[in-house]
Design an enzyme around this catalytic site. Structure first.
Site, PDB file in Angstrom:
ATOM      1  N   HIS A   1       0.846  -1.062  -0.095  1.00 26.66           N
ATOM      2  CA  HIS A   1       0.055   0.383  -0.121  1.00 26.66           C
ATOM      3  C   HIS A   1       0.763   1.168  -0.243  1.00 26.66           C
ATOM      4  O   HIS A   1       2.270   1.260  -0.205  1.00 26.66           O
ATOM      5  CB  HIS A   1      -0.913   0.115   1.306  1.00 26.66           C
TER       6      HIS A   1
ATOM      7  N   GLU B   1       1.148   3.719   2.460  1.00 29.41           N
ATOM      8  CA  GLU B   1       1.888   4.129   3.063  1.00 29.41           C
ATOM      9  C   GLU B   1       3.058   3.235   3.331  1.00 29.41           C
ATOM     10  O   GLU B   1       4.446   3.765   3.575  1.00 29.41           O
ATOM     11  CB  GLU B   1       1.166   4.054   4.203  1.00 29.41           C
TER      12      GLU B   1
ATOM     13  N   SER C   1     -17.046  15.972 -36.967  1.00 29.79           N
ATOM     14  CA  SER C   1     -17.272  16.013 -36.011  1.00 29.79           C
ATOM     15  C   SER C   1     -15.596  17.022 -35.313  1.00 29.79           C
ATOM     16  O   SER C   1     -15.182  16.801 -33.968  1.00 29.79           O
ATOM     17  CB  SER C   1     -17.390  15.498 -34.502  1.00 29.79           C
TER      18      SER C   1
ATOM     19  N   THR D   1     -22.500   6.326 -32.588  1.00 26.37           N
ATOM     20  CA  THR D   1     -21.020   6.783 -32.553  1.00 26.37           C
ATOM     21  C   THR D   1     -20.155   5.571 -33.334  1.00 26.37           C
ATOM     22  O   THR D   1     -19.210   6.465 -33.664  1.00 26.37           O
ATOM     23  CB  THR D   1     -20.457   6.895 -30.610  1.00 26.37           C
TER      24      THR D   1
ATOM     25  N   GLU E   1     -19.214   8.425 -23.577  1.00 25.59           N
ATOM     26  CA  GLU E   1     -18.113   9.517 -24.099  1.00 25.59           C
ATOM     27  C   GLU E   1     -19.504   9.620 -25.111  1.00 25.59           C
ATOM     28  O   GLU E   1     -19.243   9.171 -26.353  1.00 25.59           O
ATOM     29  CB  GLU E   1     -17.582   8.412 -24.569  1.00 25.59           C
TER      30      GLU E   1
ATOM     31  N   GLY F   1     -23.487   9.765 -27.770  1.00 25.57           N
ATOM     32  CA  GLY F   1     -23.748  10.697 -28.004  1.00 25.57           C
ATOM     33  C   GLY F   1     -24.419  11.451 -27.526  1.00 25.57           C
ATOM     34  O   GLY F   1     -25.103  11.102 -25.963  1.00 25.57           O
TER      35      GLY F   1
ATOM     36  N   GLY G   1     -28.398  11.944 -22.769  1.00 29.72           N
ATOM     37  CA  GLY G   1     -29.546  11.944 -22.254  1.00 29.72           C
ATOM     38  C   GLY G   1     -30.015  11.234 -21.381  1.00 29.72           C
ATOM     39  O   GLY G   1     -30.612  11.476 -20.497  1.00 29.72           O
TER      40      GLY G   1
END
Length: 380
Positions: free
Chosen positions: A55, A57, A173, A201, A302, A304, A309
């Site tokens: 880890h 630490e 685009s 997309t 990612e 459209g 929406g």
């Protein structure tokens, strides 16, 4: 509430920057960073690099060596006090002779929350918790959400013109945002377990959906494509490229779709079939639950305007990234950033909080949280 000094914040920010290096690589563990400070100087640095390895630490204490004695360790997450795949970090802190521990946030796991901090206090160390707490919680939010709700953290990412367009009326685009903004976008891919787009997309751009940025090839996230009817051609780049990450097609569970799924499965392409929502598309809540079952902690949306929406309409977005270029595309038929039904009243609109503005040469990024971190930790 502790009164955090400028020095405390400086050293915790250093630990947070180290933690960010582990994002995307530590799943199912959280990304954690730590610095050891002696006489006002950082003498040891470390971060958690991969599950099953030491880890943060331990790395920081090893880096500091004998200088750790009588020093202070700043760690973004409460040190563990239990045996997992590695020994407890509280033991390493005690053995190093640390006298003070400053913690970003407590462990979100209710079974161990406070255990590490309380143990170190009982052993006579000066322990303080909550330094830059919101920033520390944000870094491990995917871990916390999956731990508490068995669901992935949802990041929504869009690149657009000043008037919110993601493409012209002809569908063009490339490229709206500049190279620096796109590099930032690839970093978002690298820190996410999954990148999600819709069929449109893929058909419009034939993207690779891999991580490509200036610091190296990065880590490719798993790719998930929403295609309710499974009609996408099987010769698209996402199915043909060399990548360590898999591509999963997600369709609705119906007799005809099940039959079509065999064509993809016969080519080694994974297919998930899930219930439809009221509109006949893939039910996103069911999808997120399936991701949670697969131990997926974070997803970068990612897609459209339709896909975005749907996520926003269903209140499924936890964190948002809006990239803007200083251009105005205009046009009634130009594609907008967020589709769907949207808010009926302004007061009903989703609001970002804890947001930041990042300048990327002549582009800029607005990023912020939608989710309530305190509620996720059970503190509100």
């Amino acid at each position: 509430m502790a009164d955090w000094s400028r020095e405390d914040k400086k050293f915790m920010r250093a630990a947070l920057r180290l933690a960010e290096k582990g994002l995307g690589y530590t799943t199912p563990n959280p990304a954690v960073g730590a610095v050891v400070v002696k006489d006002g100087k950082v003498v040891g640095r470390g971060y958690h690099k991969k599950a099953g390895t030491p880890h943060a630490e331990v790395h920081a204490l090893n880096d500091a060596g004998s200088l750790a004695k009588e020093g202070t360790i700043y760690v973004t997450l409460e040190p563990c006090n239990h045996h997992g795949r590695t020994p407890p970090c509280t033991k390493a802190i005690l053995e190093a002779g640390i006298k003070q521990v400053v913690i970003g946030c407590k462990d979100p796991n209710p079974k161990v929350e406070g255990g590490g901090a309380d143990f170190l206090k009982k052993m006579g160390l000066d322990v303080r918790c909550g330094c830059l707490e919101n920033e520390a919680k944000t870094i491990i939010a995917p871990f916390a959400k999956h731990l508490k709700k068995k669901l992935p953290w949802v990041r929504s990412k869009s690149a657009m013109s000043l008037d919110g367009r993601i493409a012209t009326h002809t569908g063009h685009s490339k490229w709206i945002t500049n190279e620096k903004a796109r590099q930032y976008g690839h970093r978002l891919r690298e820190i996410s377990d999954v990148i999600l787009v819709g069929k449109e997309t893929v058909l419009a751009d034939n993207p690779s959906l891999t991580c490509r940025w200036h610091k190296g090839p990065g880590r490719d996230p798993m790719r998930i494509v929403l295609d309710s009817g499974l009609t996408i051609p099987d010769n698209m780049k996402i199915f043909k490229q060399k990548s360590s990450a898999s591509t999963i097609l997600v369709g609705i569970d119906s007799a005809d779709v099940r039959q079509r799924s065999e064509k993809y499965r016969n080519q080694g392409i994974d297919v998930w079939l899930l219930p439809p929502d009221k509109s006949g598309r893939v039910d996103l809540n069911a999808l997120l639950h399936r991701m949670g079952e697969e131990k997926i902690q974070s997803v970068l949306v990612e897609g459209g305007s339709v896909v975005h929406g749907s996520f926003w309409d269903n209140s499924l977005v936890d964190e948002a990234f809006f990239f803007y270029a200083p251009i105005v595309i205009g046009g009634t038929d130009s594609k907008m950033c967020i589709g769907g039904q949207g808010a009926a009243k302004v007061n009903d609109a989703k609001r970002l909080h804890s947001f930041n503005l990042v300048k990327l040469k002549d582009n800029f990024l607005i990023k912020g949280l939608v989710a309530n971190l305190d509620a996720l930790w059970g503190e509100s």
